[in-house]
Design a protein around this motif. Sequence first.
Motif, PDB file in Angstrom:
ATOM      1  N   PHE A 151      17.963  50.565  55.765  1.00 37.72           N
ATOM      2  CA  PHE A 151      18.997  50.933  54.787  1.00 37.72           C
ATOM      3  C   PHE A 151      18.370  51.266  53.438  1.00 37.72           C
ATOM      4  O   PHE A 151      18.669  52.301  52.828  1.00 37.72           O
ATOM      5  CB  PHE A 151      19.983  49.771  54.652  1.00 37.72           C
ATOM      6  CG  PHE A 151      20.855  49.806  53.411  1.00 37.72           C
ATOM      7  CD1 PHE A 151      22.040  50.516  53.395  1.00 37.72           C
ATOM      8  CD2 PHE A 151      20.482  49.099  52.272  1.00 37.72           C
ATOM      9  CE1 PHE A 151      22.838  50.544  52.260  1.00 37.72           C
ATOM     10  CE2 PHE A 151      21.272  49.121  51.136  1.00 37.72           C
ATOM     11  CZ  PHE A 151      22.450  49.851  51.136  1.00 37.72           C
ATOM     12  N   SER A 152      17.475  50.404  52.978  1.00 34.13           N
ATOM     13  CA  SER A 152      16.863  50.577  51.659  1.00 34.13           C
ATOM     14  C   SER A 152      15.999  51.827  51.595  1.00 34.13           C
ATOM     15  O   SER A 152      15.979  52.537  50.577  1.00 34.13           O
ATOM     16  CB  SER A 152      16.032  49.341  51.297  1.00 34.13           C
ATOM     17  OG  SER A 152      16.834  48.174  51.312  1.00 34.13           O
ATOM     18  N   ALA A 153      15.280  52.105  52.665  1.00 32.40           N
ATOM     19  CA  ALA A 153      14.432  53.301  52.699  1.00 32.40           C
ATOM     20  C   ALA A 153      15.277  54.567  52.631  1.00 32.40           C
ATOM     21  O   ALA A 153      14.910  55.544  51.963  1.00 32.40           O
ATOM     22  CB  ALA A 153      13.578  53.295  53.968  1.00 32.40           C
ATOM     23  N   ILE A 154      16.422  54.555  53.307  1.00 34.11           N
ATOM     24  CA  ILE A 154      17.328  55.708  53.270  1.00 34.11           C
ATOM     25  C   ILE A 154      17.885  55.898  51.868  1.00 34.11           C
ATOM     26  O   ILE A 154      17.939  57.019  51.347  1.00 34.11           O
ATOM     27  CB  ILE A 154      18.469  55.523  54.294  1.00 34.11           C
ATOM     28  CG1 ILE A 154      17.932  55.600  55.713  1.00 34.11           C
ATOM     29  CG2 ILE A 154      19.561  56.569  54.075  1.00 34.11           C
ATOM     30  CD1 ILE A 154      18.943  55.235  56.781  1.00 34.11           C
ATOM     31  N   ILE A 155      18.288  54.790  51.238  1.00 37.56           N
ATOM     32  CA  ILE A 155      18.824  54.858  49.874  1.00 37.56           C
ATOM     33  C   ILE A 155      17.764  55.392  48.911  1.00 37.56           C
ATOM     34  O   ILE A 155      18.038  56.237  48.058  1.00 37.56           O
ATOM     35  CB  ILE A 155      19.312  53.473  49.413  1.00 37.56           C
ATOM     36  CG1 ILE A 155      20.505  53.013  50.254  1.00 37.56           C
ATOM     37  CG2 ILE A 155      19.684  53.499  47.930  1.00 37.56           C
ATOM     38  CD1 ILE A 155      21.711  53.903  50.177  1.00 37.56           C
ATOM     39  N   LYS A 156      16.550  54.894  49.052  1.00 40.52           N
ATOM     40  CA  LYS A 156      15.461  55.335  48.162  1.00 40.52           C
ATOM     41  C   LYS A 156      15.225  56.833  48.307  1.00 40.52           C
ATOM     42  O   LYS A 156      15.068  57.555  47.311  1.00 40.52           O
ATOM     43  CB  LYS A 156      14.180  54.566  48.481  1.00 40.52           C
ATOM     44  CG  LYS A 156      12.998  54.907  47.563  1.00 40.52           C
ATOM     45  CD  LYS A 156      11.803  54.017  47.892  1.00 40.52           C
ATOM     46  CE  LYS A 156      10.647  54.271  46.927  1.00 40.52           C
ATOM     47  NZ  LYS A 156      10.087  55.623  47.079  1.00 40.52           N
TER      48      LYS A 156
END
Length: 260
Positions: A151-156
């Motif tokens: 999730f965090s990698a996609i948001i970044k």
Amino acid sequence: MKKKPVFIAFSTQKGGVGKTTFTVLTASYLYYACGYNLIVVDCDYPQFSINAMRQRDAQGVDRNPALQELAATQFSELQKPTYTILCATAEAAVDTVREYLKTDEPDTDFVFFDLPGTINNDGVLNTLSGMDYIFTPISADRISLESTLSFSAIIKEAITNNAATANKGIYLFWNMVDGREKTPLYAMYEKVIADLGLPILKTAVPNTTRYKKEVMEEGTTLFRSTIFPASRTLLRGSRLKELVEEILSIVKPEAYGRKE
């Protein structure tokens, strides 16, 4: 002209890691203990869990004379009511806030958004793209962590690194840390996080039941509330104060050190 408030979301794709809890705790600490003005936007449609918490808090105060006295003292000192909670769908959240800010609401320092735990929804992704900062709690559970890091990698990639958004960063922080866990376990996970280019806060929150302690019918020792800040007794050792101070140093560095 009113200043533009800082838009913040505690967000993650994994449920049960504390995003709603940290939204309430951070908002209440900044508003009641530090004197900032803020709004909380509850996007947990249709149950609206933070708004439901406010209702439970109000009922608890009605039944508890000690809390009534505490509330009266707090109101006298702050000279302002409880902070506003707006209910909206994820799709309408930002527009709802913008319309509300056109009213006679005092200058607002922060707006906290409590969003559903999914990015498989255009409304959630679009609202996250409107955040100035995103904070994501993580726990040392492999399945939960893998989901959160994805999730965090996609948001970044889609939001933070996107020049078309105003997002200044997504920051991870450890929650529910078991003191009995060996340090190498966290060091291993943090290496993976670093390889993904994701920043992680220095403050780690311990695994403690106090984070679930709400308004009761007796006593004034409480932790999670939309009407009061965390009790000083329970604040000690919780790392909440340290977490809020570290977040504040990131999102509003020019005002860091304001009255506590």
